[in-house]
Scaffold this motif. Sequence first.
Motif, PDB file in Angstrom:
ATOM      1  N   PHE A 109       0.831  -1.207   0.000  1.00 20.12           N
ATOM      2  CA  PHE A 109       0.000   0.000   0.000  1.00 20.12           C
ATOM      3  C   PHE A 109       0.864   1.254   0.000  1.00 20.12           C
ATOM      4  N   ASP A 110       1.984   1.229   0.713  1.00 18.73           N
ATOM      5  CA  ASP A 110       2.863   2.400   0.759  1.00 18.73           C
ATOM      6  C   ASP A 110       3.361   2.789  -0.624  1.00 18.73           C
ATOM      7  N   ARG A 111       3.366   1.844  -1.560  1.00 19.87           N
ATOM      8  CA  ARG A 111       3.852   2.129  -2.909  1.00 19.87           C
ATOM      9  C   ARG A 111       2.738   2.393  -3.917  1.00 19.87           C
ATOM     10  N   VAL A 112       1.537   1.931  -3.652  1.00 19.26           N
ATOM     11  CA  VAL A 112       0.452   2.193  -4.601  1.00 19.26           C
ATOM     12  C   VAL A 112      -0.404   3.389  -4.178  1.00 19.26           C
ATOM     13  N   LEU A 113      -0.287   3.818  -2.932  1.00 18.57           N
ATOM     14  CA  LEU A 113      -0.947   5.043  -2.495  1.00 18.57           C
ATOM     15  C   LEU A 113       0.054   6.174  -2.664  1.00 18.57           C
ATOM     16  N   ARG A 114       0.042   6.769  -3.838  1.00 21.60           N
ATOM     17  CA  ARG A 114       1.096   7.720  -4.202  1.00 21.60           C
ATOM     18  C   ARG A 114       0.503   9.000  -4.786  1.00 21.60           C
ATOM     19  N   ALA A 115       0.755  10.094  -4.094  1.00 23.34           N
ATOM     20  CA  ALA A 115       0.224  11.390  -4.528  1.00 23.34           C
ATOM     21  C   ALA A 115       0.731  11.719  -5.933  1.00 23.34           C
ATOM     22  N   GLY A 116      -0.206  12.171  -6.764  1.00 27.60           N
ATOM     23  CA  GLY A 116       0.126  12.516  -8.130  1.00 27.60           C
ATOM     24  C   GLY A 116       0.000  11.363  -9.095  1.00 27.60           C
ATOM     25  N   GLU A 117      -0.083  10.143  -8.564  1.00 27.14           N
ATOM     26  CA  GLU A 117      -0.205   8.959  -9.411  1.00 27.14           C
ATOM     27  C   GLU A 117      -1.530   8.235  -9.214  1.00 27.14           C
ATOM     28  N   THR A 118      -1.877   7.942  -7.973  1.00 27.45           N
ATOM     29  CA  THR A 118      -3.131   7.235  -7.700  1.00 27.45           C
ATOM     30  C   THR A 118      -4.132   8.102  -6.926  1.00 27.45           C
ATOM     31  N   PHE A 119      -3.680   9.234  -6.434  1.00 32.42           N
ATOM     32  CA  PHE A 119      -4.596  10.234  -5.859  1.00 32.42           C
ATOM     33  C   PHE A 119      -3.922  11.590  -5.942  1.00 32.42           C
ATOM     34  N   ARG A 120      -4.728  12.635  -5.776  1.00 36.39           N
ATOM     35  CA  ARG A 120      -4.174  13.983  -5.770  1.00 36.39           C
ATOM     36  C   ARG A 120      -4.874  14.799  -4.694  1.00 36.39           C
ATOM     37  N   TYR A 121      -4.185  15.814  -4.241  1.00 33.77           N
ATOM     38  CA  TYR A 121      -4.752  16.707  -3.236  1.00 33.77           C
ATOM     39  C   TYR A 121      -5.467  17.859  -3.931  1.00 33.77           C
ATOM     40  N   THR A 122      -6.656  18.176  -3.451  1.00 32.88           N
ATOM     41  CA  THR A 122      -7.411  19.303  -3.971  1.00 32.88           C
ATOM     42  C   THR A 122      -7.851  20.176  -2.798  1.00 32.88           C
ATOM     43  N   ASP A 123      -8.454  21.319  -3.107  1.00 31.17           N
ATOM     44  CA  ASP A 123      -8.918  22.196  -2.034  1.00 31.17           C
ATOM     45  C   ASP A 123     -10.112  21.601  -1.286  1.00 31.17           C
ATOM     46  N   LYS A 124     -10.648  20.505  -1.822  1.00 31.62           N
ATOM     47  CA  LYS A 124     -11.755  19.805  -1.157  1.00 31.62           C
ATOM     48  C   LYS A 124     -11.302  18.491  -0.533  1.00 31.62           C
ATOM     49  N   GLY A 125      -9.987  18.278  -0.508  1.00 32.08           N
ATOM     50  CA  GLY A 125      -9.453  17.049   0.067  1.00 32.08           C
ATOM     51  C   GLY A 125      -8.892  16.133  -1.008  1.00 32.08           C
ATOM     52  N   PRO A 126      -8.423  14.953  -0.620  1.00 32.42           N
ATOM     53  CA  PRO A 126      -7.838  14.022  -1.595  1.00 32.42           C
ATOM     54  C   PRO A 126      -8.870  13.535  -2.605  1.00 32.42           C
ATOM     55  N   GLN A 127      -8.406  13.331  -3.828  1.00 36.90           N
ATOM     56  CA  GLN A 127      -9.262  12.801  -4.889  1.00 36.90           C
ATOM     57  C   GLN A 127      -8.586  11.578  -5.494  1.00 36.90           C
ATOM     58  N   GLY A 128      -9.284  10.449  -5.496  1.00 38.22           N
ATOM     59  CA  GLY A 128      -8.728   9.230  -6.056  1.00 38.22           C
ATOM     60  C   GLY A 128      -8.638   9.284  -7.565  1.00 38.22           C
TER      61      GLY A 128
END
Length: 202
Positions: A109-128
């Motif tokens: 999970f530490d390798r597949v939960l990756r910002a910019g690849e499998t989710f991104r941060y937005t002003d409304k929170g993380p987006q998958g």
Amino acid sequence: MTTRALVVTSSILGTQGQSMALAEHFTTRSNERDALEVTRRDLVADELPHLGVAELFSWQVPAVERTPEQRALAELSDGLIDELKAHDVLVLAVPLYNMGIPSQLKAWFDRVLRAGETFRYTDKGPQGLVEGKRAVILAARGGQYAGTEMDSQTPHLKGMLGLIGITDVTVVFAEGLAMGERHRDASLKEARQAIDGLVAAL
């Protein structure tokens, strides 16, 4: 149209583990269907190291600028993410170790939960960013915890999957496996029947 399922196992007991037995049952039933294709990843047989700072930093370097060492480190995560994205269904066969998930699965999970690849941060929170997929959790446990405050494992798994956009999650519980042969056999039978229904619906 073929449905591709990625089955991820993490039992340190190998073929003697009950979660592994559930994964085998899922695989056997899937192989009986022409429209289902299964890929297996055993995180104990092919163990990942714990995530370290050098690997973490390698992700933040543009691919064309990575050193050979950084490329090798980044390829671990890149490969696992590509594998996940190439499948329609993620099946996690998960034993319960000290009220949590195996460390081998956490390393995955530490390798597949990756910002910019499998989710991104937005002003409304993380987006998958991993969309249109479903997950099945095959949970094998010695005691009975489902639906109680002691079940910290299920919310943790659903939370991590939800972070990357996988919110269609089905959990098959095989509980009470250390509570006597009769209880174990009945619980495993019920879990196998649930798996049969899931495979038939895929």
